[in-house]
Design an enzyme around this catalytic site. Structure first.
Site, PDB file in Angstrom:
ATOM      1  N   SER A   1       0.621  -1.349   0.338  1.00 35.84           N
ATOM      2  CA  SER A   1       0.194   0.071  -0.004  1.00 35.84           C
ATOM      3  C   SER A   1       0.874   0.904   0.184  1.00 35.84           C
ATOM      4  O   SER A   1       1.757   1.597  -0.177  1.00 35.84           O
ATOM      5  CB  SER A   1      -0.547  -0.115   1.394  1.00 35.84           C
ATOM      6  OG  SER A   1      -2.053   1.285   0.742  1.00 35.84           O
TER       7      SER A   1
ATOM      8  N   ASP B   1      -0.530  -3.949  -4.281  1.00 32.96           N
ATOM      9  CA  ASP B   1      -1.237  -3.273  -4.298  1.00 32.96           C
ATOM     10  C   ASP B   1      -0.652  -1.984  -3.538  1.00 32.96           C
ATOM     11  O   ASP B   1      -1.433  -1.551  -2.399  1.00 32.96           O
ATOM     12  CB  ASP B   1      -2.147  -3.787  -3.145  1.00 32.96           C
ATOM     13  CG  ASP B   1      -3.717  -3.494  -3.837  1.00 32.96           C
ATOM     14  OD1 ASP B   1      -4.063  -2.865  -5.713  1.00 32.96           O
ATOM     15  OD2 ASP B   1      -4.453  -2.759  -3.004  1.00 32.96           O
TER      16      ASP B   1
ATOM     17  N   HIS C   1      -7.601  -5.680  -1.348  1.00 30.42           N
ATOM     18  CA  HIS C   1      -6.542  -4.734  -0.530  1.00 30.42           C
ATOM     19  C   HIS C   1      -5.115  -5.314   0.169  1.00 30.42           C
ATOM     20  O   HIS C   1      -4.627  -5.838  -0.509  1.00 30.42           O
ATOM     21  CB  HIS C   1      -6.637  -3.679  -0.240  1.00 30.42           C
ATOM     22  CG  HIS C   1      -5.489  -2.644  -0.386  1.00 30.42           C
ATOM     23  ND1 HIS C   1      -5.094  -1.765  -0.453  1.00 30.42           N
ATOM     24  CD2 HIS C   1      -5.359  -1.816   0.838  1.00 30.42           C
ATOM     25  CE1 HIS C   1      -3.659  -1.471  -1.360  1.00 30.42           C
ATOM     26  NE2 HIS C   1      -3.836  -0.786   0.438  1.00 30.42           N
TER      27      HIS C   1
END
Length: 454
Positions: free
Chosen positions: A158, A182, A252
């Site tokens: 992230s 991601d 996610h």
């Protein structure tokens, strides 16, 4: 990307010291919702894990003494992302342990929870840049003590993916590898490469996209970008908000669990370079000859084995589908159908394979398939398990028409070919002259195909 500033001197630079006998192991900072509400200042802590003591984190403190890290070994940095509640990531230490099981190296967990734990996401984005400045200084000190930038692998999740990119850019793209899991989308979508992770940030950049329609990024960022299940909705994740917080984070977070499965080698996931997800599902991308004897790339930790070819190609988008739970990998087959109905038929196909104490199922339902007389329909069948030796199989046809008469699919030939390596297996299984009645499962023993050029 983000250039070092005077903020560097205001940050805590955590570096190496030897662990004194009896010294307690250090742990990831555990904060709570209170910290996230009132806000926290950036305080970067680096925890070193090694094969000698894989469950004990050693806090690396700033010191003028020679480094306690064995800098002759390669180093992996694991960098978490936004932590709105301040709790430690459940996957963090298991991932560090899996890296150590695969290879003898330094594993450094980058604990920037004091900067990431904030209900104000935009504040955490700003803190991520300060964290990158801190980490850049640390790596430069490593380099001064003899570490090779070539041997550094950064795994960022992230916001951590973009932190890796900022560090890589500050070091002129000289670190060996960045893996982006991601990479965060909000505040980064549509930005120029210098403001996010980019393939120029390291010698090799591989990226996985699992939430492109919400928390992740849609555009390709690396030398190879993986889009499991198309990159959006992941199997096994909640479909409605009634499931609570899991609805928001499951897609996610799936990127981390897929990558961890590639580390423990529960099963290998082969990804197929393709222009679009629809082309992949339509079996238009099963030719892997451009990658030579290695075949199409294996997703995850070992994709670096395809580095030379991927660098030559420049940028590659790859697709694969997964199961909804472990083991995530599927077994890929090409399934060809030659029909002889007088009228065009539409519908879906479900295939089951059976072997000794093994079974697997594939449902091809991404769209209504068109079956025309004397026309071959090529399908990608992805099975939820492995059947080493197929002893029998079944096929079910459905037109998905609720009202009206039931349809039939008259088949001249079915052909099943497992996709493995650079080409399909030379041995294919067939069935000739078959009548598929709607929603009726037909079971049979396949035989070796007569014509290998079906």
């Amino acid at each position: 990307m983000y250039a070092p500033t005077c903020l560097l001197y205001a940050l805590v630079i955590s570096m190496w010291v030897d662990k004194a006998p009896g010294q307690a192991c250090d742990t990831f900072t555990d904060l709570d919702l209170h910290h996230a509400i009132v806000g926290t200042e950036v305080n970067v802590r680096l925890l070193l894990y090694s094969r000698a003591d894989p469950e004990c984190g050693r806090l690396l403190l700033h010191s003028a003494a020679p480094p306690a890290m064995n800098l002759s070994l390669p180093t992996t940095f694991i960098i978490h992302g936004f932590r709105p509640t301040g709790s430690p990531p459940v996957w963090l230490l298991p991932m560090a342990e899996l890296v150590l099981e695969r290879e003898d190296r330094n594993v450094v967990v980058v604990d920037w929870n004091y900067g990431a734990a904030n209900i104000d996401y935009f504040r955490s984005v700003r803190n991520s840049k300060d964290t990158a400045t801190n980490l850049t200084a640390f790596i430069r000190t490593m380099q001064e003590h003899g570490a090779s930038l070539d041997s550094i692998h950064m795994i960022g999740i992230s916001l951590g993916a973009h932190i890796s990119g900022f560090v890589g850019a500050d070091l002129n793209g000289s670190i060996g590898r960045i893996t982006g899991l991601d990479a965060a989308g909000p505040m980064f979508a549509g930005k120029l490469p210098e403001y996010r992770l980019d393939r120029t940030d390291a010698q090799f950049v591989d990226v996985i996209h699992t939430d492109i329609d919400a928390l992740g990024l849609r555009e390709p960022l690396g030398h190879i970008d993986f889009y499991p299940n198309g990159g959006a909705d992941q199997l096994g994740c909640p479909k409605t908000i009634l499931k609570g917080v899991a609805y928001f984070k499951c897609d996610h977070q799936r990127s981390t669990f897929l990558f961890m499965e590639s580390l423990n080698k529960t099963c290998e996931i082969r990804a197929f370079p393709c222009t679009t997800y629809d082309d992949f599902l339509d079996a238009r991308c099963t030719d892997c000859t451009q990658f030579g004897a290695q075949g199409c790339p294996i997703f995850g930790y070992d994709v670096v084995k395809w580095k030379d070819t991927l660098l030559r190609l420049g940028q590659t988008k790859s697709f694969f589908n997964t199961n909804g739970a472990k083991p995530y990998c599927r077994t890929n087959y090409r399934f060809d159908v030659l029909t002889w109905n007088q009228e065009v038929q539409w519908g879906y196909i479900t295939i089951k394979l059976y072997g000794k104490n093994q079974s697997a199922k594939a449902t091809i339902d991404h769209k209504r398939l068109k079956f025309e007389k004397y026309t071959e329909t090529q399908l990608l069948a992805q099975f939820d398990g492995v059947v080493e030796t197929v002893e029998k199989m079944s096929v079910t046809y459905s037109s998905a028409i609720v009202l009206g008469p039931k349809h039939k699919l008259r088949v001249l030939q079915l052909r099943l070919q497992r996709i493995e390596g650079s080409t399909s297996l030379s041995r294919s299984l067939c069935r000739y002259d078959l009548l598929l009645k709607e929603k009726e499962e037909v079971t049979f023993r396949p035989i070796p195909c007569v014509d290998s050029n079906f």
